[in-house]
Design a protein around this motif. Structure first.
Motif, PDB file in Angstrom:
ATOM      1  N   MET A  49      22.814 -95.141  90.909  1.00 60.83           N
ATOM      2  CA  MET A  49      24.218 -95.218  90.504  1.00 60.83           C
ATOM      3  C   MET A  49      25.002 -93.953  90.813  1.00 60.83           C
ATOM      4  O   MET A  49      26.222 -93.917  90.640  1.00 60.83           O
ATOM      5  CB  MET A  49      24.299 -95.505  88.994  1.00 60.83           C
ATOM      6  CG  MET A  49      23.686 -96.836  88.574  1.00 60.83           C
ATOM      7  SD  MET A  49      24.485 -98.252  89.371  1.00 60.83           S
ATOM      8  CE  MET A  49      26.131 -98.167  88.635  1.00 60.83           C
ATOM      9  N   ALA A  50      24.297 -92.889  91.252  1.00 56.26           N
ATOM     10  CA  ALA A  50      24.985 -91.615  91.516  1.00 56.26           C
ATOM     11  C   ALA A  50      26.025 -91.770  92.638  1.00 56.26           C
ATOM     12  O   ALA A  50      25.744 -92.364  93.681  1.00 56.26           O
ATOM     13  CB  ALA A  50      23.954 -90.551  91.890  1.00 56.26           C
ATOM     14  N   LYS A  51      27.222 -91.197  92.419  1.00 59.93           N
ATOM     15  CA  LYS A  51      28.306 -91.317  93.390  1.00 59.93           C
ATOM     16  C   LYS A  51      28.629 -89.991  94.068  1.00 59.93           C
ATOM     17  O   LYS A  51      29.198 -89.955  95.163  1.00 59.93           O
ATOM     18  CB  LYS A  51      29.561 -91.859  92.702  1.00 59.93           C
ATOM     19  CG  LYS A  51      29.378 -93.267  92.147  1.00 59.93           C
ATOM     20  CD  LYS A  51      30.642 -93.766  91.479  1.00 59.93           C
ATOM     21  CE  LYS A  51      30.460 -95.196  90.948  1.00 59.93           C
ATOM     22  NZ  LYS A  51      31.687 -95.693  90.259  1.00 59.93           N
ATOM     23  N   THR A  52      28.307 -88.894  93.408  1.00 58.60           N
ATOM     24  CA  THR A  52      28.586 -87.576  93.990  1.00 58.60           C
ATOM     25  C   THR A  52      27.280 -86.843  94.234  1.00 58.60           C
ATOM     26  O   THR A  52      26.225 -87.224  93.716  1.00 58.60           O
ATOM     27  CB  THR A  52      29.467 -86.746  93.045  1.00 58.60           C
ATOM     28  OG1 THR A  52      28.728 -86.457  91.851  1.00 58.60           O
ATOM     29  CG2 THR A  52      30.739 -87.502  92.689  1.00 58.60           C
ATOM     30  N   LYS A  53      27.379 -85.757  95.010  1.00 63.45           N
ATOM     31  CA  LYS A  53      26.184 -84.950  95.284  1.00 63.45           C
ATOM     32  C   LYS A  53      25.628 -84.346  93.997  1.00 63.45           C
ATOM     33  O   LYS A  53      24.418 -84.256  93.803  1.00 63.45           O
ATOM     34  CB  LYS A  53      26.528 -83.831  96.272  1.00 63.45           C
ATOM     35  CG  LYS A  53      26.806 -84.322  97.681  1.00 63.45           C
ATOM     36  CD  LYS A  53      27.051 -83.145  98.615  1.00 63.45           C
ATOM     37  CE  LYS A  53      27.279 -83.627 100.048  1.00 63.45           C
ATOM     38  NZ  LYS A  53      27.518 -82.490 100.987  1.00 63.45           N
ATOM     39  N   GLU A  54      26.554 -83.916  93.122  1.00 67.07           N
ATOM     40  CA  GLU A  54      26.117 -83.307  91.865  1.00 67.07           C
ATOM     41  C   GLU A  54      25.369 -84.328  90.999  1.00 67.07           C
ATOM     42  O   GLU A  54      24.319 -84.016  90.407  1.00 67.07           O
ATOM     43  CB  GLU A  54      27.329 -82.745  91.100  1.00 67.07           C
ATOM     44  CG  GLU A  54      27.986 -81.539  91.742  1.00 67.07           C
ATOM     45  CD  GLU A  54      28.839 -81.901  92.935  1.00 67.07           C
ATOM     46  OE1 GLU A  54      29.103 -83.118  93.151  1.00 67.07           O
ATOM     47  OE2 GLU A  54      29.245 -80.983  93.681  1.00 67.07           O
ATOM     48  N   GLU A  55      25.933 -85.516  90.902  1.00 64.85           N
ATOM     49  CA  GLU A  55      25.291 -86.558  90.100  1.00 64.85           C
ATOM     50  C   GLU A  55      23.925 -86.928  90.674  1.00 64.85           C
ATOM     51  O   GLU A  55      22.951 -87.129  89.945  1.00 64.85           O
ATOM     52  CB  GLU A  55      26.187 -87.802  90.036  1.00 64.85           C
ATOM     53  CG  GLU A  55      27.427 -87.622  89.191  1.00 64.85           C
ATOM     54  CD  GLU A  55      28.295 -88.865  89.196  1.00 64.85           C
ATOM     55  OE1 GLU A  55      27.999 -89.799  89.998  1.00 64.85           O
ATOM     56  OE2 GLU A  55      29.262 -88.925  88.412  1.00 64.85           O
ATOM     57  N   ARG A  56      23.853 -86.996  92.019  1.00 67.73           N
ATOM     58  CA  ARG A  56      22.591 -87.364  92.656  1.00 67.73           C
ATOM     59  C   ARG A  56      21.531 -86.267  92.459  1.00 67.73           C
ATOM     60  O   ARG A  56      20.360 -86.553  92.196  1.00 67.73           O
ATOM     61  CB  ARG A  56      22.803 -87.623  94.149  1.00 67.73           C
ATOM     62  CG  ARG A  56      21.522 -88.095  94.848  1.00 67.73           C
ATOM     63  CD  ARG A  56      21.804 -88.532  96.278  1.00 67.73           C
ATOM     64  NE  ARG A  56      20.575 -88.981  96.939  1.00 67.73           N
ATOM     65  CZ  ARG A  56      20.015 -90.164  96.761  1.00 67.73           C
ATOM     66  NH1 ARG A  56      20.593 -91.040  95.957  1.00 67.73           N
ATOM     67  NH2 ARG A  56      18.898 -90.482  97.380  1.00 67.73           N
ATOM     68  N   ALA A  57      21.973 -85.008  92.567  1.00 69.19           N
ATOM     69  CA  ALA A  57      21.044 -83.882  92.381  1.00 69.19           C
ATOM     70  C   ALA A  57      20.493 -83.886  90.955  1.00 69.19           C
ATOM     71  O   ALA A  57      19.297 -83.669  90.727  1.00 69.19           O
ATOM     72  CB  ALA A  57      21.753 -82.567  92.684  1.00 69.19           C
ATOM     73  N   GLN A  58      21.365 -84.147  90.001  1.00 72.17           N
ATOM     74  CA  GLN A  58      20.927 -84.178  88.601  1.00 72.17           C
ATOM     75  C   GLN A  58      19.997 -85.362  88.347  1.00 72.17           C
ATOM     76  O   GLN A  58      19.000 -85.246  87.630  1.00 72.17           O
ATOM     77  CB  GLN A  58      22.167 -84.268  87.691  1.00 72.17           C
ATOM     78  CG  GLN A  58      21.828 -84.135  86.212  1.00 72.17           C
ATOM     79  CD  GLN A  58      23.084 -84.087  85.355  1.00 72.17           C
ATOM     80  OE1 GLN A  58      24.201 -84.117  85.874  1.00 72.17           O
ATOM     81  NE2 GLN A  58      22.907 -83.985  84.053  1.00 72.17           N
ATOM     82  N   ALA A  59      20.310 -86.498  88.967  1.00 74.67           N
ATOM     83  CA  ALA A  59      19.480 -87.694  88.797  1.00 74.67           C
ATOM     84  C   ALA A  59      18.106 -87.505  89.435  1.00 74.67           C
ATOM     85  O   ALA A  59      17.079 -87.914  88.873  1.00 74.67           O
ATOM     86  CB  ALA A  59      20.181 -88.909  89.401  1.00 74.67           C
ATOM     87  N   LEU A  60      18.081 -86.850  90.621  1.00 70.44           N
ATOM     88  CA  LEU A  60      16.800 -86.598  91.283  1.00 70.44           C
ATOM     89  C   LEU A  60      15.940 -85.631  90.475  1.00 70.44           C
ATOM     90  O   LEU A  60      14.704 -85.752  90.451  1.00 70.44           O
ATOM     91  CB  LEU A  60      17.038 -86.036  92.685  1.00 70.44           C
ATOM     92  CG  LEU A  60      17.567 -87.041  93.717  1.00 70.44           C
ATOM     93  CD1 LEU A  60      17.945 -86.326  95.013  1.00 70.44           C
ATOM     94  CD2 LEU A  60      16.523 -88.127  93.992  1.00 70.44           C
ATOM     95  N   LYS A  61      16.570 -84.684  89.825  1.00 67.98           N
ATOM     96  CA  LYS A  61      15.839 -83.748  88.971  1.00 67.98           C
ATOM     97  C   LYS A  61      15.198 -84.487  87.798  1.00 67.98           C
ATOM     98  O   LYS A  61      14.034 -84.245  87.447  1.00 67.98           O
ATOM     99  CB  LYS A  61      16.791 -82.669  88.453  1.00 67.98           C
ATOM    100  CG  LYS A  61      16.095 -81.574  87.661  1.00 67.98           C
ATOM    101  CD  LYS A  61      17.093 -80.488  87.244  1.00 67.98           C
ATOM    102  CE  LYS A  61      16.386 -79.387  86.465  1.00 67.98           C
ATOM    103  NZ  LYS A  61      17.350 -78.317  86.060  1.00 67.98           N
ATOM    104  N   ALA A  62      15.957 -85.408  87.197  1.00 70.05           N
ATOM    105  CA  ALA A  62      15.429 -86.211  86.084  1.00 70.05           C
ATOM    106  C   ALA A  62      14.290 -87.119  86.566  1.00 70.05           C
ATOM    107  O   ALA A  62      13.291 -87.317  85.869  1.00 70.05           O
ATOM    108  CB  ALA A  62      16.549 -87.042  85.460  1.00 70.05           C
ATOM    109  N   LEU A  63      14.463 -87.651  87.802  1.00 73.52           N
ATOM    110  CA  LEU A  63      13.422 -88.509  88.368  1.00 73.52           C
ATOM    111  C   LEU A  63      12.143 -87.719  88.618  1.00 73.52           C
ATOM    112  O   LEU A  63      11.041 -88.217  88.383  1.00 73.52           O
ATOM    113  CB  LEU A  63      13.915 -89.135  89.673  1.00 73.52           C
ATOM    114  CG  LEU A  63      12.912 -90.054  90.408  1.00 73.52           C
ATOM    115  CD1 LEU A  63      12.520 -91.235  89.527  1.00 73.52           C
ATOM    116  CD2 LEU A  63      13.506 -90.540  91.724  1.00 73.52           C
ATOM    117  N   ASP A  64      12.287 -86.469  89.088  1.00 75.50           N
ATOM    118  CA  ASP A  64      11.122 -85.617  89.330  1.00 75.50           C
ATOM    119  C   ASP A  64      10.355 -85.371  88.036  1.00 75.50           C
ATOM    120  O   ASP A  64       9.118 -85.404  88.003  1.00 75.50           O
ATOM    121  CB  ASP A  64      11.579 -84.293  89.946  1.00 75.50           C
ATOM    122  CG  ASP A  64      10.403 -83.404  90.315  1.00 75.50           C
ATOM    123  OD1 ASP A  64       9.538 -83.852  91.091  1.00 75.50           O
ATOM    124  OD2 ASP A  64      10.336 -82.268  89.810  1.00 75.50           O
TER     125      ASP A  64
END
Length: 264
Positions: free
Chosen positions: A158-173
């Protein structure tokens, strides 16, 4: 008592194959001359329904997948004199459900040894009580890790921006690390509350308690014990008593009986 051969059959079909064998042997003169009896090792269980009422009998195999053919002769100490006529061998092999015959030289069970095996066949009827299993911290941990993984994947998608995606990938890790830790944990068979309590009584070298089993099946803790135990505890209370209203109450009565002085 004669020697015996083990026959591997389809698991769960032991009684059916036994009946087919007995039917076939009764119509074969050679088989009648050589074969004395067909044996299965089973235990009879009845589920306790409540109010002291028992459900229908259920027979379970003690040695799943095997039946035993007792012969009309004994064998020497090395079990080298075992003999099964070819026509009887083929008759057994042709019976539906038979997988393998252990009828070679040295595979026969001696008369004395088979007598001991027959002595292991329980004469007592067993009773089963199903007790709800309380959720453990381990099961809660699994649910929590799975929830975190699903949420993290959802946020990545659902991430739309680079910041949101970076934060989501960190949570996924982090979620993946938690999952890896969970996967690497050594699996242990679930142990219920009743099993732990029973183990404490058995550690006191209580032989009666050793005849009680508790195991987890289909998210329920199943407690199995001889019918004679039920007879002793159930008639010590009023049949309308609250002690007979719940499985856990009956287990409490069972453990009270096992702890009584003189019961060992």
């Amino acid at each position: 008592m004669g020697a015996a051969f083990a026959i591997q059959v389809m698991t769960g079909k032991e009684n059916n194959v036994k009946k087919l064998m007995e039917w076939a042997f009764a119509r074969n003169e050679s088989a009648q001359n050589w074969i004395k009896a067909v044996h299965t090792f089973t235990t009879t269980t009845r589920r306790l329904l409540g109010q002291g009422k028992l459900g229908k009998e259920i027979k379970r195999a003690i040695m799943p997948g095997y039946i035993f053919i007792e012969m009309n002769y004994s064998v020497d100490e090395n079990n080298c004199s075992a003999h099964l006529p070819v026509d009887v061998w083929h008759l057994i092999k042709s019976i539906p459900g038979v997988i393998k015959q252990f009828t070679g030289s040295g595979q026969v069970i001696g008369a004395d040894e088979f007598q001991k095996m027959l002595g292991l066949e329980p004469e007592e009827q067993q009773v089963e009580i199903a007790v709800p299993v309380e959720e453990t911290s381990a099961s809660n941990e699994v649910d929590e890790v799975e929830k975190n993984m699903k949420n993290a994947l959802h946020e990545v998608n659902m991430a739309k921006t680079k910041e949101e995606r970076a934060q989501a990938l960190k949570a996924l890790d982090i979620a993946e690390q938690q999952m890896n830790v969970l996967v690497e944990k050594v699996y242990e068979e679930p142990v219920g509350v009743v099993a732990k309590e029973l183990s404490g009584i058995q550690q006191l070298k209580n032989r009666m308690a050793e005849r009680v089993r508790a195991f987890v099946r289909n998210n329920k803790e199943i407690v199995s014990f001889p019918r004679t135990f039920l007879d002793k505890i159930i008639y010590s209370v009023d049949l309308q008593s609250k002690w007979l209203q719940s499985p856990r109450s009956l287990i409490t009565l069972l453990f009270k009986y096992l702890r009584e002085p003189g019961v060992s």
